[in-house]
Design an enzyme around this catalytic site. Structure first.
Site, short mmCIF file in Angstrom:
data_model
loop_
_atom_site.label_atom_id
_atom_site.label_comp_id
_atom_site.label_asym_id
_atom_site.label_seq_id
_atom_site.Cartn_x
_atom_site.Cartn_y
_atom_site.Cartn_z
N HIS A 240 0.73 -1.19 0.15
CA HIS A 240 0.01 0.03 -0.23
C HIS A 240 0.87 1.31 0.24
O HIS A 240 0.57 2.34 0.73
CB HIS A 240 -0.89 -0.01 1.24
N ASP A 305 -0.64 -5.02 5.88
CA ASP A 305 -1.77 -5.91 5.23
C ASP A 305 -1.41 -5.94 3.69
O ASP A 305 -0.66 -5.23 3.31
CB ASP A 305 -3.13 -5.34 5.25
N GLU A 306 -1.73 -7.11 2.95
CA GLU A 306 -1.77 -7.17 1.63
C GLU A 306 -0.65 -6.73 0.90
O GLU A 306 -0.68 -5.74 -0.19
CB GLU A 306 -2.92 -6.55 1.08
N ALA A 307 0.67 -7.05 1.31
CA ALA A 307 2.00 -6.80 0.54
C ALA A 307 2.08 -7.89 -0.48
O ALA A 307 3.21 -8.59 -0.23
CB ALA A 307 3.23 -6.85 1.60
N HIS A 308 1.04 -8.01 -1.52
CA HIS A 308 1.20 -9.12 -2.23
C HIS A 308 2.36 -9.17 -3.24
O HIS A 308 2.83 -10.38 -3.26
CB HIS A 308 -0.15 -9.16 -3.12
#
Ligand code: TNX
Length: 494
Positions: A240, A305-308
């Site tokens: 993000h 979160d969501e550090a894809h």
């Protein structure tokens, strides 16, 4: 648990107090001649109460600091019922006096919020009669939070203050500000100035965005503190981060800044810092140093979160280097529950945002002694639509009408996570689809008070029909305060 039934009518306090008894000694009428007594160390709460009563009743009641009389409104920092710890209070209304007793200013402030709700609706013109009662009250959980995403759409200092005033009425004591995301960086960092000036220059839909100078941010922290609310700032790393990457090309592996991102939706979780670049850690450390210096509270929220794009091993390596920085700057870490894959200090708090009532990693973390804040997306996410007709919001975690927001028990919700591991609850308001304060109002009310009640009121008071009735009575108060709430068909609004 005493029911909230009073012989001269029904009390409509949200969150439900621990116990309410009818006071045998009559009702109290606030008039132009009423005085407020607050000793010097309770003076800020006295001044706040006078302000609130001036707006509702029109009376300019004096706040006295010397010898208390035994009549009028008294705020006393002594002699409370000792049961509830921090934020507990006792409220006694008789025909002679209204006495709030607490051990702390925050307890007096909580009592003042209850007092406000015992009065008739602000715009009603009076008479300003408080029913004779004795209320004993204290919170169930220490952390009763709301989160506002100021990154996807920027909200001004005045808009955030307005939100603070709204949530303070429901005994919320934490405001988590989501300050950075792909679409915007909203806090001035003096050693990396382009984060705000470049990274903060747009938002979802391509508007001008904005950011808080450090002075403005301090003003927000102080305003929240004057409502006994602690701000937890979130810098979301390692994912993000597109806004930061646009501001500093050197944070990118190829040294090339990506274009600003002003979209939403399926692209969530596309950006990431690079764990192998030395500058990544200089950047994070500098940001955390300035953020810690701006933060009187205990916690910094690292997102996580969501550090894809970052593979799991790198993610753990990144956190291993970054976590000690937070400690070095004198703060504790909180983050979304994804961070539990890392090796964490015991003081780390994980914020659960999943949509299932089982999560092995969270259960194991609780067993190791970590505290958990519950924000289950299918219950507590204020950016979910109420139903298919809600004009803004998402539905990826399902529709959330008021019953869904209310009908769960934080103390037993997650399998294998006992009540003793729950620090509290938090209602996040993500702002991809929120264009202004009117959308904050619509999505937060009436669901935020539902989550606030889960955080404050005892399990034994949980009762949907009773809650609906009490919540309905808040509607005219919101109208009087200019809050454009959602008139859910589940609630018997007057
Ligand atoms: C998930 S929950 C996100 C946010 C989005 C939100 C929209 C979480 C930690 N990440 O980035 O804004 O969904 O509902």
């Amino acid at each position: 648990m005493a029911r909230l039934v009073y012989t001269c009518g029904v009390l409509n306090v949200v969150p439900a107090p621990v116990s309410v008894e009818r006071g045998p000694a009559g009702d109290f009428a606030i008039t132009a001649a009423t005085t407020i007594y607050a000793p010097p160390d309770a003076a800020p709460v006295g001044v706040y109460l006078a302000d609130v009563l001036r707006l509702s009743t029109g009376f300019r009641l004096p706040v006295l600091h010397d010898q208390p009389a035994d009549f009028g409104v008294l705020l006393l920092l002594r002699g409370p019922d000792a049961r509830g710890g921090e934020s507990s209070y006792q409220l006694d209304v008789t025909s002679r006096s209204v006495i709030v007793r607490a051990n702390t200013q925050s307890g007096l402030f909580a009592g003042v919020q209850t007092l406000r709700q015992l009065l008739p609706v602000e715009s009603g013109g009076g008479p300003w009669t408080l029913p004779g009662v004795r209320i004993l009250d204290h919170p169930r959980f220490a952390h009763r939070g709301a989160m506002l995403d100021v990154a996807r759409h920027f909200f001004t200092v005045a808009e955030v203050k307005r939100f603070i005033d709204q949530i303070a009425q429901y005994k919320i004591n934490v405001l988590h500000l989501h300050l950075t995301d792909d679409q915007g960086w909203r806090i001035e960092i003096k050693s990396w100035p382009r984060l705000a000036t470049v990274g903060g220059s747009t938002q979802v839909g391509g508007g001008p965005g904005g950011y808080y100078t450090q002075d403005q941010y301090r003003e927000l922290v102080a305003y929240a503190a004057s409502r006994y609310i602690t701000i937890i700032p979130e810098i979301d790393v390692p994912g993000h981060v597109n806004a930061a990457l646009t501001a500093y090309p050197e944070l990118n592996r190829d040294g090339v800044a990506p274009p600003p991102f002003t979209g939403v939706g399926s692209a969530i979780g596309f950006s990431s810092l690079h764990s192998e670049l030395a500058i990544t850690y200089r950047f994070v450390d500098a940001v955390l140093a300035e953020l810690a210096a701006l933060t009187p509270g205990e916690y910094l929220h690292l997102g996580t979160d969501e550090a894809h794009p970052m593979p799991g091993t790198e993610y753990a390596r990144f956190l291993k280097r970054v976590l000690p920085m937070v400690a070095k700057h004198g703060k504790k870490v909180t983050g979304w529950h994804e961070l539990l894959v890392a090796d964490l200090p015991d003081s780390t708090v994980a914020q659960y945002w999943g949509t299932t009532d089982t999560n092995e990693e969270v259960a194991q973390a609780a067993a190791r002694g970590h505290k958990i804040v519950l924000s289950p997306a299918n219950k507590a996410y204020l950016d979910m639509k109420y139903d298919q007709d809600t004009p803004v919001g998402f539905k990826w975690a399902g529709f959330i009408d008021v019953d869904t927001a209310y009908e769960w028990d934080p103390g037993s919700y997650l399998h294998g996570v006992p009540e003793s591991a729950i620090l509290g609850v938090e209602a996040p308001l993500w702002s991809e689809t929120l264009l202004g304060p009117e959308h904050i109002d619509l999505m937060a009310f009436p669901r935020l008070p539902a989550i606030a009640e889960l955080g404050w009121s005892p399990r034994s008071s949980h009762d949907w029909n009773d809650f609906r009735r009490r919540l309905a009575a808040q509607g005219p108060r919101w109208t009087a305060q200019g809050i454009g709430f959602h008139r859910s068909s589940q609630i018997p609004w007057p």
